[in-house]
Write a protein that holds these residues in place. Structure first.
Motif, PDB file in Angstrom:
ATOM      1  N   LEU A 170       0.839  -1.201   0.000  1.00 53.58           N
ATOM      2  CA  LEU A 170       0.000   0.000   0.000  1.00 53.58           C
ATOM      3  C   LEU A 170       0.878   1.257   0.000  1.00 53.58           C
ATOM      4  N   ARG A 222       2.382   8.832  -6.585  1.00 51.99           N
ATOM      5  CA  ARG A 222       2.678  10.247  -6.330  1.00 51.99           C
ATOM      6  C   ARG A 222       3.868  10.753  -7.114  1.00 51.99           C
ATOM      7  N   VAL A 260       1.152   4.158  -2.978  1.00 54.59           N
ATOM      8  CA  VAL A 260       0.956   5.599  -2.788  1.00 54.59           C
ATOM      9  C   VAL A 260       2.208   6.344  -3.255  1.00 54.59           C
ATOM     10  N   ALA A 311      -4.404   9.333   2.098  1.00 56.84           N
ATOM     11  CA  ALA A 311      -3.855   8.689   0.895  1.00 56.84           C
ATOM     12  C   ALA A 311      -3.733   7.175   1.079  1.00 56.84           C
ATOM     13  N   ILE A 312      -3.520   6.727   2.317  1.00 56.30           N
ATOM     14  CA  ILE A 312      -3.433   5.272   2.500  1.00 56.30           C
ATOM     15  C   ILE A 312      -4.768   4.685   2.959  1.00 56.30           C
ATOM     16  N   GLY A 313      -5.817   5.488   2.827  1.00 59.17           N
ATOM     17  CA  GLY A 313      -7.155   4.946   3.068  1.00 59.17           C
ATOM     18  C   GLY A 313      -7.581   4.966   4.527  1.00 59.17           C
ATOM     19  N   LEU A 349      -8.478   0.462   4.289  1.00 59.37           N
ATOM     20  CA  LEU A 349      -8.194  -0.459   3.185  1.00 59.37           C
ATOM     21  C   LEU A 349      -7.550  -1.736   3.689  1.00 59.37           C
ATOM     22  N   ASN A 364      -3.281  14.285   5.182  1.00 58.63           N
ATOM     23  CA  ASN A 364      -3.337  13.974   3.744  1.00 58.63           C
ATOM     24  C   ASN A 364      -2.694  12.619   3.448  1.00 58.63           C
ATOM     25  N   THR A 365      -1.616  12.303   4.151  1.00 61.62           N
ATOM     26  CA  THR A 365      -0.999  10.985   3.946  1.00 61.62           C
ATOM     27  C   THR A 365      -1.881   9.886   4.536  1.00 61.62           C
ATOM     28  N   LEU A 380       5.627   8.417   4.373  1.00 66.49           N
ATOM     29  CA  LEU A 380       5.500   7.016   3.943  1.00 66.49           C
ATOM     30  C   LEU A 380       6.662   6.197   4.488  1.00 66.49           C
ATOM     31  N   GLY A 402       5.423  14.157   0.991  1.00 71.10           N
ATOM     32  CA  GLY A 402       4.827  13.046   1.723  1.00 71.10           C
ATOM     33  C   GLY A 402       5.748  11.842   1.820  1.00 71.10           C
ATOM     34  N   ARG A 403       6.906  11.939   1.181  1.00 68.18           N
ATOM     35  CA  ARG A 403       7.748  10.757   1.119  1.00 68.18           C
ATOM     36  C   ARG A 403       8.255  10.358   2.506  1.00 68.18           C
TER      37      ARG A 403
END
Ligand code: SF4
Lengths: 340, 270
Positions: A13, A21, A17, B181-183, B187, B177-178, B158, B154-155
């Protein structure tokens, strides 16, 4: 307490992302889910794409290609009458009184009839009307060789506006009577004529055929039908059209009913433009053998779509699906070769 | 016709060129045309704004706070995204880790994003301090993978989540926002859960210097706020930039960051 083990690595996941991006909207990336459980991985990627407004464009083995953003509607930009299923073509039969040297479906007096038949045509017309098809186009072979053509045409015109393609050479006797019984308010005749003088036309379609075709155009016109005239021309003759248009004007054919088509390299034609499924906007075409991509290739396996004519809506949906796929992959190819 | 206003922006995403070209096309039809200049980091962008190389800067919250500090408050915030007014920091851990709030981080390992990220480093420490924890009460790991861009890529967030998955940390502080982005943990319910979300604060804002007249900046702002989500020409730009509407900025939403910058002695030129 022991944390539940996800069926698929959460790292996938994060990679998803991260990778998406890193490319701009409109570009795609390939993600490999490796040895993760395939179904679980695909389910996760699909769910993520759905929630984040991205799109899976291809799955191959453990590699999934994801588009950043949503692809534009592949059918956007097409005229409404170019959308698959806006018109349906039907080959009533494949035999013909002529044996033109460019016939795209290899018709001739010796060709097998392979008639669509009254029952199937009735069902096609009924289902086409229900599927919001706006026009039926009947072609062959030469449809006027069929003894029940007036009834066949009626089953169509009762449901939808219809165009009937013919070489126009058989409007005599009982066949003329059949023509006269057809519904002028719902039927257009499209008659083939390739030139303003007999030479070119007769060289492809047989000696004496031009005179008979012109007579047929006059007859159909005098009988009160809307008549379109369609010429099939090799590309090198496309620039000398004015004398031909001028001649058709004298026959009373309005300009937008004067149709010029390029010769296709199909059937018995030895030259002509190459038309392949991925370069050709489909025109749903039905023959006794099944559904084809386009009328120009209704006798060619490469454009065979399905044996199942019914339900007709499913056949239209299948052609639409394939068409969208071709257009998407054409876009993807353009994207893969941005400098080309 | 007016000379175009030059907008400075950091190239924080591969979408910046289409976004700013789209903005330029939009503004070309208005009374306040624009052009744009891209920078690789916010320190240079703020320098260029103060030096007058650009008329407006598309600033992060930290860049705004630093511009205020460097100009003694002479700069003006003109407009933000609707999403900038309700930004949050979210603390995240493996599902079932048992965290109940910030206090339960005592003695545990917390991973932070880039040191210049307000949402993933500076504000998280401020929130910990408000919860009675100082930097020695929590074992901190910092992931400085996109320094200069204030965490915009955003890196680093993550990477912080990867550290949690790899058991190099027990929890991560990331931007909302991140997390979205990963639900939001939905998820893969077995993977992550959030155990604390901060109050809402303000994020990016367009910043102008006094050299740009109020009349001109008001006119430009009015044109910006007229961009319409329902307009098919505007929507792709708004979608790429992550908003539905441009709105006036919310200045009190920067108070926590001003305090955090002071507490943590963040240098002026980050
Ligand atoms: S082109 Fe038309 S008229 Fe000529 S052989 Fe084929 S079907 Fe018959």
């Amino acid at each position: 307490m022991v944390a539940a083990i996800p069926p698929v690595s959460a790292g996938l996941l994060l990679d998803l992302v991260d990778s998406v991006r890193r490319v701009p909207t409109g570009r795609s990336v390939s993600i490999d889910f490796g040895t993760c459980d395939r179904d679980a991985a695909l389910e996760l990627i699909s769910a993520w794409c759905l929630s984040s407004g991205n799109e899976i464009v291809k799955t191959e083995g453990s590699a999934v290609t994801v588009l950043h953003g949503r692809s534009p509607d592949p059918l956007a930009g097409l005229d409404p009458d170019q959308l698959p299923g806006s018109r349906v073509w039907v080959y009533t039969n494949f035999d013909c009184n002529l044996a033109c040297d460019y016939c795209c479906v290899r018709s001739s007096p010796k060709a097998e009839r392979r008639a669509i038949g009254a029952d199937r045509l009735r069902q096609i017309a009924t289902e086409a009307a229900a599927a919001e098809v706006t026009e039926l186009i009947l072609t062959g072979g030469e449809p006027f060789l069929l003894n029940d053509l007036d009834e066949l045409v009626k089953t169509c015109t009762d449901k939808l506006p219809t165009t009937l393609l013919t070489n126009g050479m058989l409007f005599r006797g009982s066949r003329l009577e059949r023509l006269r019984r057809m519904d002028r308010s719902r039927l257009t005749l499209q008659i083939s004529l390739d030139s303003a003088t007999p030479d070119i036309h007769d060289s492809h379609r047989g000696a004496g055929s031009w005179v008979k075709a012109v007579a047929g155009i006059r007859t159909a016109h005098d009988e009160g039908f809307r008549v379109k005239v369609a010429a099939t021309l090799p590309a090198d003759q496309m620039h000398e059209l004015e004398p031909f248009h001028g001649f058709l004007d004298t026959l009373g054919i309005v300009r937008h009913d004067q149709v010029i088509r390029a010769l296709a390299h199909r059937g018995v034609a030895e030259t002509g433009i190459e038309l392949t499924v991925d370069s050709l906007i489909p025109e749903v075409t039905i023959t006794a053998d099944g559904v084809y991509w386009h009328p120009v290739a209704a006798d060619h396996d490469d454009q065979f779509v399905t044996r199942d004519i019914f339900p007709l809506a499913d056949a239209i949906a299948e052609i639409t699906r394939q068409f969208m796929e071709h257009r998407r992959s054409a876009n993807a190819i353009a994207e893969w070769f941005p400098c080309a | 016709m007016n000379a175009p206003l030059t907008i400075g922006s950091v190239a924080y995403s591969p979408n910046v060129v289409p976004i700013w070209e789209g903005m330029r096309d939009y503004f070309a039809e208005t009374s306040t045309p624009i052009d744009f200049l891209l920078f690789s980091n916010y320190a240079s962008l703020v320098d260029a704004l103060i030096a007058g190389t650009v008329d407006l800067a598309w600033n992060t919250n930290l860049a705004w706070v630093r511009t205020v500090a460097q100009t003694d408050g002479a700069c003006r915030a003109l407009a933000s995204r609707d999403t900038d007014l309700v930004f949050q920091t979210v603390f995240v851990a493996r599902t079932g880790s048992g965290f109940t709030g910030l206090a339960s981080l005592r003695g545990r390992r917390l991973v932070l994003g880039s040191r210049d990220s307000a949402q993933a480093a500076i504000l998280p420490l401020h929130f910990l301090r408000e919860a009675g924890l100082n930097e020695t009460d929590v074992a901190l790991t910092r992931i400085n993978s996109d320094v200069g861009k204030h965490g915009d890529t955003g890196r680093s967030e993550l990477d912080a989540l990867r550290a949690v998955l790899d058991d190099r940390a027990d929890a991560a502080a990331i931007g909302i926002n991140t997390w979205q982005a990963i639900g939001r943990g939905e998820l893969l319910p077995g993977a992550f859960e959030s155990f604390w979300a901060s109050p809402e604060y303000s994020h990016c804002t367009f910043t102008a210097m006094p050299a740009l007249s109020i009349d001109r900046s008001d006119e430009w702002t009015a044109n910006l706020l007229a961009m319409d989500w329902e307009n098919p020409q505007h929507r792709p730009i708004l979608e790429m930039e992550g908003l539905r509407a441009w709105v006036p900025p919310k200045l009190d939403g920067y108070a926590g960051l001003v305090e955090a910058v002071r507490e943590q002695k963040i240098p002026d030129r980050w």
